[in-house]
Design a protein around this motif. Structure first.
Motif, PDB file in Angstrom:
ATOM      1  N   ALA A  14       0.842  -1.201   0.000  1.00  0.00           N
ATOM      2  CA  ALA A  14       0.000   0.000   0.000  1.00  0.00           C
ATOM      3  C   ALA A  14       0.876   1.250   0.000  1.00  0.00           C
ATOM      4  N   CYS A  15       2.001   1.207   0.719  1.00  0.00           N
ATOM      5  CA  CYS A  15       2.924   2.355   0.710  1.00  0.00           C
ATOM      6  C   CYS A  15       3.501   2.581  -0.685  1.00  0.00           C
ATOM      7  N   GLU A  16       3.820   1.498  -1.389  1.00  0.00           N
ATOM      8  CA  GLU A  16       4.304   1.646  -2.767  1.00  0.00           C
ATOM      9  C   GLU A  16       3.221   2.249  -3.651  1.00  0.00           C
ATOM     10  N   PHE A  17       1.971   1.822  -3.455  1.00  0.00           N
ATOM     11  CA  PHE A  17       0.869   2.372  -4.237  1.00  0.00           C
ATOM     12  C   PHE A  17       0.656   3.851  -3.912  1.00  0.00           C
ATOM     13  N   ILE A  18       0.788   4.203  -2.642  1.00  0.00           N
ATOM     14  CA  ILE A  18       0.638   5.607  -2.235  1.00  0.00           C
ATOM     15  C   ILE A  18       1.733   6.468  -2.878  1.00  0.00           C
ATOM     16  N   CYS A  19       2.929   5.905  -3.040  1.00  0.00           N
ATOM     17  CA  CYS A  19       4.002   6.634  -3.737  1.00  0.00           C
ATOM     18  C   CYS A  19       3.593   6.943  -5.176  1.00  0.00           C
ATOM     19  N   LEU A  20       2.978   5.968  -5.849  1.00  0.00           N
ATOM     20  CA  LEU A  20       2.517   6.200  -7.221  1.00  0.00           C
ATOM     21  C   LEU A  20       1.426   7.263  -7.242  1.00  0.00           C
ATOM     22  N   VAL A  21       0.491   7.186  -6.319  1.00  0.00           N
ATOM     23  CA  VAL A  21      -0.572   8.194  -6.243  1.00  0.00           C
ATOM     24  C   VAL A  21       0.036   9.576  -5.997  1.00  0.00           C
ATOM     25  N   ASN A  22       1.041   9.643  -5.140  1.00  0.00           N
ATOM     26  CA  ASN A  22       1.711  10.914  -4.839  1.00  0.00           C
ATOM     27  C   ASN A  22       2.338  11.509  -6.105  1.00  0.00           C
ATOM     28  N   ILE A  23       3.038  10.700  -6.876  1.00  0.00           N
ATOM     29  CA  ILE A  23       3.677  11.205  -8.099  1.00  0.00           C
ATOM     30  C   ILE A  23       2.619  11.687  -9.093  1.00  0.00           C
ATOM     31  N   ILE A  24       1.551  10.927  -9.245  1.00  0.00           N
ATOM     32  CA  ILE A  24       0.491  11.334 -10.175  1.00  0.00           C
ATOM     33  C   ILE A  24      -0.161  12.634  -9.698  1.00  0.00           C
ATOM     34  N   LEU A  25      -0.381  12.756  -8.396  1.00  0.00           N
ATOM     35  CA  LEU A  25      -0.946  13.985  -7.838  1.00  0.00           C
ATOM     36  C   LEU A  25       0.012  15.161  -8.043  1.00  0.00           C
ATOM     37  N   GLN A  26       1.298  14.935  -7.837  1.00  0.00           N
ATOM     38  CA  GLN A  26       2.293  15.994  -8.063  1.00  0.00           C
ATOM     39  C   GLN A  26       2.277  16.447  -9.523  1.00  0.00           C
ATOM     40  N   LEU A  27       2.203  15.489 -10.450  1.00  0.00           N
ATOM     41  CA  LEU A  27       2.131  15.848 -11.872  1.00  0.00           C
ATOM     42  C   LEU A  27       0.876  16.667 -12.166  1.00  0.00           C
ATOM     43  N   TYR A  28      -0.244  16.257 -11.594  1.00  0.00           N
ATOM     44  CA  TYR A  28      -1.500  16.969 -11.812  1.00  0.00           C
ATOM     45  C   TYR A  28      -1.425  18.400 -11.263  1.00  0.00           C
ATOM     46  N   LEU A  29      -0.932  18.533 -10.028  1.00  0.00           N
ATOM     47  CA  LEU A  29      -0.845  19.867  -9.416  1.00  0.00           C
ATOM     48  C   LEU A  29       0.145  20.772 -10.145  1.00  0.00           C
ATOM     49  N   MET A  30       1.265  20.194 -10.572  1.00  0.00           N
ATOM     50  CA  MET A  30       2.254  20.965 -11.320  1.00  0.00           C
ATOM     51  C   MET A  30       1.651  21.437 -12.644  1.00  0.00           C
ATOM     52  N   ASN A  31       0.886  20.555 -13.286  1.00  0.00           N
ATOM     53  CA  ASN A  31       0.243  20.913 -14.546  1.00  0.00           C
ATOM     54  C   ASN A  31      -0.797  22.014 -14.324  1.00  0.00           C
ATOM     55  N   LYS A  32      -1.547  21.933 -13.231  1.00  0.00           N
ATOM     56  CA  LYS A  32      -2.507  22.988 -12.905  1.00  0.00           C
ATOM     57  C   LYS A  32      -1.798  24.313 -12.674  1.00  0.00           C
ATOM     58  N   PHE A  33      -0.678  24.267 -11.944  1.00  0.00           N
ATOM     59  CA  PHE A  33       0.086  25.475 -11.623  1.00  0.00           C
ATOM     60  C   PHE A  33       0.603  26.166 -12.887  1.00  0.00           C
ATOM     61  N   ASP A  35      -0.756  26.088 -15.852  1.00  0.00           N
ATOM     62  CA  ASP A  35      -1.872  26.241 -16.801  1.00  0.00           C
ATOM     63  C   ASP A  35      -1.871  25.185 -17.899  1.00  0.00           C
ATOM     64  N   GLY A  36      -1.655  23.939 -17.532  1.00  0.00           N
ATOM     65  CA  GLY A  36      -1.722  22.838 -18.484  1.00  0.00           C
ATOM     66  C   GLY A  36      -0.490  22.661 -19.350  1.00  0.00           C
ATOM     67  N   GLU A  37       0.598  23.322 -19.033  1.00  0.00           N
ATOM     68  CA  GLU A  37       1.808  23.252 -19.854  1.00  0.00           C
ATOM     69  C   GLU A  37       2.829  22.229 -19.344  1.00  0.00           C
ATOM     70  N   PHE A  38       2.684  21.721 -18.120  1.00  0.00           N
ATOM     71  CA  PHE A  38       3.747  20.905 -17.532  1.00  0.00           C
ATOM     72  C   PHE A  38       3.787  19.490 -18.068  1.00  0.00           C
ATOM     73  N   LEU A  39       2.633  18.843 -18.293  1.00  0.00           N
ATOM     74  CA  LEU A  39       2.638  17.440 -18.713  1.00  0.00           C
ATOM     75  C   LEU A  39       3.344  17.219 -20.042  1.00  0.00           C
ATOM     76  N   SER A  40       3.246  18.166 -20.944  1.00  0.00           N
ATOM     77  CA  SER A  40       3.901  18.027 -22.249  1.00  0.00           C
ATOM     78  C   SER A  40       5.222  18.802 -22.317  1.00  0.00           C
ATOM     79  N   TYR A  41       5.629  19.388 -21.235  1.00  0.00           N
ATOM     80  CA  TYR A  41       6.818  20.261 -21.202  1.00  0.00           C
ATOM     81  C   TYR A  41       8.086  19.535 -21.660  1.00  0.00           C
ATOM     82  N   GLY A  42       8.367  18.396 -21.083  1.00  0.00           N
ATOM     83  CA  GLY A  42       9.589  17.658 -21.427  1.00  0.00           C
ATOM     84  C   GLY A  42       9.593  17.175 -22.863  1.00  0.00           C
ATOM     85  N   LEU A  43       8.441  16.720 -23.348  1.00  0.00           N
ATOM     86  CA  LEU A  43       8.355  16.258 -24.740  1.00  0.00           C
ATOM     87  C   LEU A  43       8.593  17.407 -25.713  1.00  0.00           C
TER      88      LEU A  43
END
Length: 191
Positions: A14-33, A35-43
């Motif tokens: 469950a701790c490993e799963f929570i780590c995955l949820v944390n990373i996905i949440l961080q990506l989502y929040l960073m993308n919100k911050f 304005d939708g530019e972060f998820l495609s930023y590296g590509l």
């Protein structure tokens, strides 16, 4: 006793799963911050170097502008306030674009590795027939027959504890412990 080991394994996974949820949440929040530019930023940064020179629009400059218009208020010769328009360089954004491209790659690597780890854990839980092979693959000195007989008799949590013990013990001592445990379980079940 076995129930406690099952709960230990479940909590560990469950701790490993929570780590995955944390990373996905961080990506989502960073993308919100951003304005939708972060998820495609590296590509977009990777594709930037492949484009023709005249068609290039640097995505790093779009997200982190390096130059902006500044208005300075200065006192003039007569003591009145004068406005001066000029261009200002934002050196912190030059550092930020490098930092956030590193963060983007780091998050993507972590998200990918954690996704594969969770899939691996699901396979371990769903397919008990591969547990002896995993135990044998991690500890080659233990015969596969001993691993099979042991895995037939123990619960998932107990198997997990045995696997973790093997990663933290001397291989020779671990082989002896597993062999003795397998013999003890066989004699207990035969009575």
């Amino acid at each position: 006793m076995a129930e406690r080991h099952n709960m230990y394994a479940i909590r560990y996974w469950a701790c490993e799963f929570i780590c995955l949820v944390n990373i996905i949440l961080q990506l989502y929040l960073m993308n919100k911050f951003f304005d939708g530019e972060f998820l495609s930023y590296g590509l977009r940064v990777m594709n930037f170097s492949e484009q023709a020179q005249e068609d290039r629009v640097d995505p790093m400059v779009y997200v982190f502008p390096r130059v902006t218009k500044c208005i300075f208020h200065k006192y003039g010769a007569s003591g009145s306030i004068q406005k001066h328009d000029s261009l200002c360089i934002l050196p912190l954004n030059i550092v930020n674009e490098k930092t956030y491209i590193f963060i983007w790659f780091w998050f993507m690597i972590l998200a990918t590795m954690l996704t594969f780890l969770i899939l691996y854990r699901i396979i371990i839980i769903a397919c008990p027939r591969i547990r002896p092979r995993i135990l044998n693959a991690k500890h080659r000195s233990i015969p596969i027959e001993v691993c099979r007989s042991l895995c037939r008799k123990v619960d998932l949590g107990d198997w997990w504890i045995l696997l973790m013990l093997g990663t933290n013990m001397d291989p020779i001592i671990y082989r002896e412990v597993i062999s003795e445990l397998a013999k003890k379980i066989e004699t207990t079940n035969s009575h």
